[in-house]
Design a protein around this motif. Structure first.
Motif, PDB file in Angstrom:
ATOM      1  N   ASN A  82       0.866  -1.159   0.161  1.00 56.70           N
ATOM      2  CA  ASN A  82       0.081  -0.090  -0.157  1.00 56.70           C
ATOM      3  C   ASN A  82       0.855   1.282   0.004  1.00 56.70           C
ATOM      4  O   ASN A  82       1.465   1.561   1.087  1.00 56.70           O
ATOM      5  CB  ASN A  82      -0.997  -0.096   1.277  1.00 56.70           C
ATOM      6  N   LYS A  83       0.967   2.106  -1.316  1.00 51.23           N
ATOM      7  CA  LYS A  83       1.986   3.071  -1.268  1.00 51.23           C
ATOM      8  C   LYS A  83       1.595   4.337  -0.317  1.00 51.23           C
ATOM      9  O   LYS A  83       2.235   5.264  -0.445  1.00 51.23           O
ATOM     10  CB  LYS A  83       2.043   3.503  -2.738  1.00 51.23           C
ATOM     11  N   SER A  84       0.237   4.158   0.180  1.00 53.11           N
ATOM     12  CA  SER A  84      -0.105   5.329   1.046  1.00 53.11           C
ATOM     13  C   SER A  84       0.532   5.342   2.221  1.00 53.11           C
ATOM     14  O   SER A  84       0.412   6.176   3.161  1.00 53.11           O
ATOM     15  CB  SER A  84      -1.742   5.325   1.027  1.00 53.11           C
ATOM     16  N   LEU A  85       0.973   4.084   2.715  1.00 56.16           N
ATOM     17  CA  LEU A  85       1.807   3.972   4.162  1.00 56.16           C
ATOM     18  C   LEU A  85       3.019   4.920   4.070  1.00 56.16           C
ATOM     19  O   LEU A  85       3.404   5.112   3.200  1.00 56.16           O
ATOM     20  CB  LEU A  85       1.908   2.485   4.335  1.00 56.16           C
ATOM     21  N   ARG A  86       3.561   5.060   5.419  1.00 52.02           N
ATOM     22  CA  ARG A  86       4.637   5.871   5.495  1.00 52.02           C
ATOM     23  C   ARG A  86       5.825   4.818   5.339  1.00 52.02           C
ATOM     24  O   ARG A  86       6.230   4.208   6.436  1.00 52.02           O
ATOM     25  CB  ARG A  86       4.823   6.407   6.707  1.00 52.02           C
ATOM     26  N   ILE A  87       6.279   4.452   4.050  1.00 58.50           N
ATOM     27  CA  ILE A  87       7.315   3.610   3.856  1.00 58.50           C
ATOM     28  C   ILE A  87       8.682   4.405   3.782  1.00 58.50           C
ATOM     29  O   ILE A  87       8.846   4.990   2.721  1.00 58.50           O
ATOM     30  CB  ILE A  87       7.116   2.667   2.591  1.00 58.50           C
ATOM     31  N   GLN A 133      12.125   7.468  -4.923  1.00 57.08           N
ATOM     32  CA  GLN A 133      11.157   8.050  -6.074  1.00 57.08           C
ATOM     33  C   GLN A 133      10.813   6.840  -7.121  1.00 57.08           C
ATOM     34  O   GLN A 133       9.840   6.763  -7.616  1.00 57.08           O
ATOM     35  CB  GLN A 133      11.717   9.091  -6.783  1.00 57.08           C
ATOM     36  N   TYR A 134      11.903   6.008  -7.230  1.00 57.91           N
ATOM     37  CA  TYR A 134      11.609   4.988  -8.317  1.00 57.91           C
ATOM     38  C   TYR A 134      10.508   3.968  -7.715  1.00 57.91           C
ATOM     39  O   TYR A 134       9.568   3.799  -8.574  1.00 57.91           O
ATOM     40  CB  TYR A 134      12.786   4.171  -8.467  1.00 57.91           C
ATOM     41  N   LEU A 135      10.328   3.868  -6.490  1.00 52.72           N
ATOM     42  CA  LEU A 135       9.248   2.802  -5.995  1.00 52.72           C
ATOM     43  C   LEU A 135       8.139   3.374  -5.659  1.00 52.72           C
ATOM     44  O   LEU A 135       7.164   2.841  -5.519  1.00 52.72           O
ATOM     45  CB  LEU A 135       9.950   2.245  -4.650  1.00 52.72           C
ATOM     46  N   GLY A 136       8.087   4.980  -5.549  1.00 46.48           N
ATOM     47  CA  GLY A 136       6.927   5.563  -5.099  1.00 46.48           C
ATOM     48  C   GLY A 136       6.524   5.475  -3.748  1.00 46.48           C
ATOM     49  O   GLY A 136       5.475   5.881  -3.352  1.00 46.48           O
ATOM     50  N   PHE A 137       7.363   5.333  -2.902  1.00 41.77           N
ATOM     51  CA  PHE A 137       7.040   5.516  -1.512  1.00 41.77           C
ATOM     52  C   PHE A 137       7.055   6.880  -0.745  1.00 41.77           C
ATOM     53  O   PHE A 137       7.955   7.935  -1.451  1.00 41.77           O
ATOM     54  CB  PHE A 137       8.398   4.741  -0.879  1.00 41.77           C
ATOM     55  N   ASN A 138       6.431   7.142   0.089  1.00 44.21           N
ATOM     56  CA  ASN A 138       5.982   8.427   0.591  1.00 44.21           C
ATOM     57  C   ASN A 138       6.613   8.931   1.972  1.00 44.21           C
ATOM     58  O   ASN A 138       6.393   9.698   2.601  1.00 44.21           O
ATOM     59  CB  ASN A 138       4.467   8.616   0.730  1.00 44.21           C
ATOM     60  N   LYS A 163       9.713   1.264  15.883  1.00 40.08           N
ATOM     61  CA  LYS A 163       9.360   1.231  17.128  1.00 40.08           C
ATOM     62  C   LYS A 163       8.684   2.508  17.679  1.00 40.08           C
ATOM     63  O   LYS A 163       8.009   2.360  18.633  1.00 40.08           O
ATOM     64  CB  LYS A 163      10.529   0.678  17.925  1.00 40.08           C
ATOM     65  N   SER A 164       9.342   3.582  17.126  1.00 42.98           N
ATOM     66  CA  SER A 164       8.721   4.967  17.446  1.00 42.98           C
ATOM     67  C   SER A 164       7.357   5.197  16.806  1.00 42.98           C
ATOM     68  O   SER A 164       6.744   6.441  17.211  1.00 42.98           O
ATOM     69  CB  SER A 164       9.951   6.083  17.444  1.00 42.98           C
ATOM     70  N   ASN A 165       7.071   4.405  15.904  1.00 39.83           N
ATOM     71  CA  ASN A 165       6.004   4.795  15.014  1.00 39.83           C
ATOM     72  C   ASN A 165       6.033   5.791  14.179  1.00 39.83           C
ATOM     73  O   ASN A 165       5.072   6.362  13.983  1.00 39.83           O
ATOM     74  CB  ASN A 165       4.605   5.031  16.196  1.00 39.83           C
ATOM     75  N   MET A 166       7.394   6.155  14.007  1.00 38.31           N
ATOM     76  CA  MET A 166       7.558   7.409  12.750  1.00 38.31           C
ATOM     77  C   MET A 166       7.546   6.804  11.550  1.00 38.31           C
ATOM     78  O   MET A 166       7.698   7.512  10.392  1.00 38.31           O
ATOM     79  CB  MET A 166       8.925   7.837  13.306  1.00 38.31           C
ATOM     80  N   ALA A 167       7.224   5.504  11.166  1.00 43.79           N
ATOM     81  CA  ALA A 167       7.263   4.811   9.990  1.00 43.79           C
ATOM     82  C   ALA A 167       6.625   3.571  10.203  1.00 43.79           C
ATOM     83  O   ALA A 167       6.456   2.992  11.135  1.00 43.79           O
ATOM     84  CB  ALA A 167       8.618   4.556   9.374  1.00 43.79           C
ATOM     85  N   ASP A 168       5.889   3.091   8.870  1.00 40.31           N
ATOM     86  CA  ASP A 168       5.120   1.941   8.935  1.00 40.31           C
ATOM     87  C   ASP A 168       5.793   0.710   8.413  1.00 40.31           C
ATOM     88  O   ASP A 168       5.730  -0.287   8.886  1.00 40.31           O
ATOM     89  CB  ASP A 168       3.755   2.188   8.182  1.00 40.31           C
ATOM     90  N   LYS A 169       6.617   1.048   7.343  1.00 45.72           N
ATOM     91  CA  LYS A 169       7.672   0.134   7.026  1.00 45.72           C
ATOM     92  C   LYS A 169       9.029   0.865   6.628  1.00 45.72           C
ATOM     93  O   LYS A 169       8.919   1.943   6.256  1.00 45.72           O
ATOM     94  CB  LYS A 169       7.237  -0.743   5.675  1.00 45.72           C
TER      95      LYS A 169
END
Length: 377
Positions: A82-87, A133-138, A163-169
């Motif tokens: 899901n590209k809308s996640l904070r990856i 940018q190539y992968l479209g991660f946000n 662990k700090s919940n600053m990213a989903d993946k």
């Protein structure tokens, strides 16, 4: 560690594709005026890289370090993400834009001119920004360098961000393209580059009579995330322990005789993982006499009763500097997935048939720093 952090995807590119085969990918290749042992991408892999670069004219302007990271990312399947996640993307390199820096600096010395794009294309940040940018991660994109422990530190960074919940993946790892005349000359000036005629790298072999470090190019990527009910089928391994340490410097490149930094980092990782031992260790052992011996001394100090299985991959692919740690981790991950211990070329003693469920990976670099990561099946 409170929340379980797991590896759900990975990929690596180097001069060897099949790690389980007892073979080396090191070849003699002309670097500058001389032929040197190096770990260079195969002709087939080089062809795949050129196909990728032809997709976008902007790619051609980037350094080979970024090219390798893009190729590595292009081979991974993110169709179910899901590209809308904070990856987030955190990729590192020891040297960064080595090829372009040497090329552009030579041009400046000869012509007293600088290409308009020299500054942006030689930035270390290109690694994470262009892959993201190539992968479209946000999510967050950042790059860093801590010499040869760089990519294992990206794993430690990712665990903290998750662990700090600053990213989903987090997509983490490293890339290095050090096969340039000036970079090889630096290693030769330190008198650590291999001059062997038949067996180029004896990384981890304590019987060698001279230094046998060989440089290799490569990239490795891992997708890390918190364990959930939804990702159970994708889970490949868990990051259960991370250790790090630095020791006082006695010289610019020195390491203490018993590698106090490795002892501390391994003990910290074991304590965090609540383990007394592991099934296997992937050592850093770059192929230098003092460095290899010091790490072995540290391993024996931390595991005094019985040594785990010990191996490394630098004799196969060379020392990839900032990418070395993640490529070693993937080496251990493949051993766990295949439940097969990968021997070194000179270690022809058959190992007892026991499961490989926990692997400790070491990396260290200039500045006296060391990092240890433990993964669990």
């Amino acid at each position: 560690m409170d929340s379980k952090i797991v590896i759900t995807k990975y990929n690596q590119i180097s001069c060897v594709d099949n790690f389980s085969q007892l073979e080396t990918g090191l070849i003699k290749h002309k670097i500058g005026e001389d032929c040197e042992w190096v770990g260079k991408l195969s002709i087939e892999k080089e062809r795949e890289l050129q196909y990728l670069l032809n997709e976008n004219p902007n790619y051609l302007k980037l350094d080979r370090t970024v090219h390798l990271a893009l190729l590595c990312a292009s081979e991974m399947d993110f169709s179910n993400i899901n590209k809308s996640l904070r990856i987030g993307v955190n990729l590192g390199s020891s040297r960064g834009a080595t090829n372009l820096l040497e090329k552009e600096f030579t041009h400046f010395l000869q012509e007293n001119k600088v290409d308009i794009l020299t500054s942006p294309v030689t930035s270390l940040g290109n690694l994470s920004s262009w892959v993201g940018q190539y992968l479209g991660f946000n999510g967050i994109r950042f790059s860093h360098s801590m010499t040869c422990s760089t990519s294992l530190l990206s794993v430690a960074n990712a665990v903290a961000w998750l662990k700090s919940n600053m990213a989903d993946k987090m997509l983490v790892g490293g890339s290095e393209a050090p096969l340039t005349p000036f970079t090889v000359a630096q290693s030769k000036a330190l008198r650590i580059y291999s001059r062997e005629e038949e067996t180029p790298s004896l990384a981890g072999n304590l019987d060698k009579k001279s230094n046998t470090m060989v440089l290799g190019e490569g990239a490795g990527l891992l997708l890390l995330e918190k364990e959930t009910e939804q990702n159970q089928s994708e889970k490949l391994a868990e990051i259960v322990g991370i250790g790090y340490a630095s020791e006082p410097l006695s010289s610019a490149t020195g390491i203490t005789e018993n590698a106090e930094n490795f002892q501390q980092s391994m003990r910290m990782a074991l304590e965090q993982a609540n383990l007394e031992t592991v099934d296997a260790i992937i050592t850093h052992t770059p192929g230098t006499r003092k460095g290899d011996q010091a790490e072995w001394n540290a391993v024996k100090a931390v595991f005094p009763k019985e040594l785990p299985f010990i191996t490394n991959n630098k004799w196969k692919i060379g020392h990839t500097f900032g990418a070395a740690g993640v490529l070693s981790l993937i080496y251990g991950l493949k051993m766990m997935i295949n439940n097969q211990f990968y021997l070194s070329a000179w270690d022809n003693k058959p190992k007892e048939n026991k499961p490989i469920n926990t692997v400790l990976i070491n990396a260290a670099g200039f500045g006296g720093n060391a990092v240890s990561v433990i993964i669990k099946k």
